[in-house]
Structure formats: structure tokens, C-alpha cells
Design an enzyme around this catalytic site. Sequence first.
Site, mmCIF file in Angstrom:
data_model
loop_
_atom_site.group_PDB
_atom_site.id
_atom_site.type_symbol
_atom_site.label_atom_id
_atom_site.label_comp_id
_atom_site.label_asym_id
_atom_site.label_seq_id
_atom_site.Cartn_x
_atom_site.Cartn_y
_atom_site.Cartn_z
ATOM 1 N N HIS A 138 0.820 -1.219 0.000
ATOM 2 C CA HIS A 138 0.000 0.000 0.000
ATOM 3 C C HIS A 138 0.855 1.270 0.000
ATOM 4 C CE1 HIS A 138 -0.277 -0.615 4.678
ATOM 5 N NE2 HIS A 138 0.749 0.171 4.395
ATOM 6 N N HIS B 28 10.806 -3.245 3.711
ATOM 7 C CA HIS B 28 11.248 -1.857 3.643
ATOM 8 C C HIS B 28 11.501 -1.325 5.042
ATOM 9 C CE1 HIS B 28 6.896 -1.370 4.248
ATOM 10 N NE2 HIS B 28 7.007 -0.064 4.385
ATOM 11 N N GLU C 48 4.650 -4.975 8.444
ATOM 12 C CA GLU C 48 3.290 -4.880 7.897
ATOM 13 C C GLU C 48 2.846 -6.172 7.204
ATOM 14 O OE1 GLU C 48 3.211 -0.098 6.732
ATOM 15 O OE2 GLU C 48 3.525 -1.607 5.192
#
Length: 286
Positions: free
Chosen positions: A12, A194, A241
Site C-alpha cells: 500500500h 522496507h 506490515e
Amino acid sequence: MAEIIWGFGTSHVPSIGAAMDHGKTQTPYWKALFDSYAPARQWMAEHRPDVAVIVYNDHANAVDLDLVPTFALGTAESYEVADEGWGRRPVPPVIGAPELSEHLVRELVDDSFDIATFNRLDTDHGLTVPLSVYCPDPGEAWPCTVVPLLVNVIQYPQPTAARCHAPGKALGRAIRSFPQDLKVAVFGTGGMSHQLAGARAGLINTEFDRMFLQTIETDPEKLAALTREDYIREAGTEGIEMIMWLVMRGALSDDITRVHETYHVPASNTAVGAALFEDHGGKAAA
């Protein structure tokens, strides 16, 4: 009864939405990524759900650090698009599915999963970018209603991967027990590897990402067994995430087919992944 027809795991990254909003999807930097979405978008357009349950995390736009629920579900009739500091995205407001939301809250609580509720909620890029990946040209309205399901992946201690997979299974049971004929899609969002700050800023672990993309289909329990420290070490502080994909995978049945997968590096110093699964066992057993 409601039926889960597909599950979609997708990054996202906010710049994906910005590239769409500003007409940059076919520029040299973005073209390969957006071209890779095309087969999934075509398939999803041909298999439209009535409702999408979107598992995501807020990025301090609707939920600040004064009160951070581990899991929370939106129950509103509609959700405004959040202004994340540079104006709201030029996309439609999100229309809710309050009857399904209230059913899910009750079923999850009765299934021993404590879950907070949001009767009012602004949705940020964590939810609107996946919707745009699914439907790039919504016009005046998105093609389905939405149930937002928020997960804390921001403030320690985040839920473990196992703690995400287990309520995902309960979510699947709750959806299938809803006494209306609805077609439901479940999105798991976030990641892939990330890290945005610190000594490892810019970290991308392609080997781990590709393992995750394969294993989310074939052996989600293996991913659920990894600790939060495993995810942070391998995928970066923001890469945790990825545990939200396990909520989606838990909601699906064991009888799934991979429709499409893509992996792209980088988008704003982030590895981008997407995996689409058709669920052949999405109905409750008779």
C-alpha cells in the site's frame, strides 16, 4: 450465506496512489509496476465482490499514539478519505457495509477475539491505495462496499504473525456465517520489505519477500510461526506490515488457486508485491 470469492495481498505504498492521481503510471519509473497489475485487475473486474474486507494499518491519520487498538473494525455507513498532509486523494469516499461489520464484530468477540470498533473513521493510503490497485478508475463510487479492519503494526508490541493468522481464520468463519448472499473479497495489505529510518534505511530483502510470496499460498503456518523480531530483522521495521497478509490468508479456505503474482523493486525505496488467490472453498459447509 456470504461467500469469500478471492483474497488479495498487496503493498500500500502511498506513492503508488500519487502516481495514479497525477497521471504518471506510464512514465519510465512506474510503467513496469502498473503493467504488472494488469492481469490481476482484469481478473478482479470479472469477479467483482459485493463487499471488500480490507486489512490495513492507519499511519497516524485517524489513530494517534494516544490510543492504539491491536485490532479494530469499522462499523460506519461511510468513511471519508483522510488528508495526510497534502490534501485528500481525488478518489471517492468509501461506502461501508454496517450490517456485515456489526455481524463480524459480534462473531469475533463471541469467538474470543477482542476487537475495537470505529463508528467514525477517516481512511488513509493504507486502504485507498489497495482499492486503487484493484480498481484504478472508480469514477463517482468504488465498485464495492468496504469493511475496514485495522491492525497495529506501528507501536510495540505489535501482534505476532500467529496472532494475525488466528483471527483471520475467525474472520473467515464470521464472513461465511453472515445470513445474506454476498460475495466477499479479503485484502491483506502492507509491505513488502522496507525500512524508512535508522541505520538500515532503504533495506530491501528480495529473498525473504519471494519466500513470503510463495509460502503465503502453500504453508501460511510457517509464516505465522515467525516472531515479530524475525520480520523486523528480515524485512525491516516497516516490513512487519506483512503480518497483515496473514489475516487475509487465514480468512481463505485451504482450497485456493493463485491467479496472479507480481514483485517489483523499488517503489519509493520499498519492495512492492501483490498476490491474488481465488477461493474455491469460500462458502460455509452445508
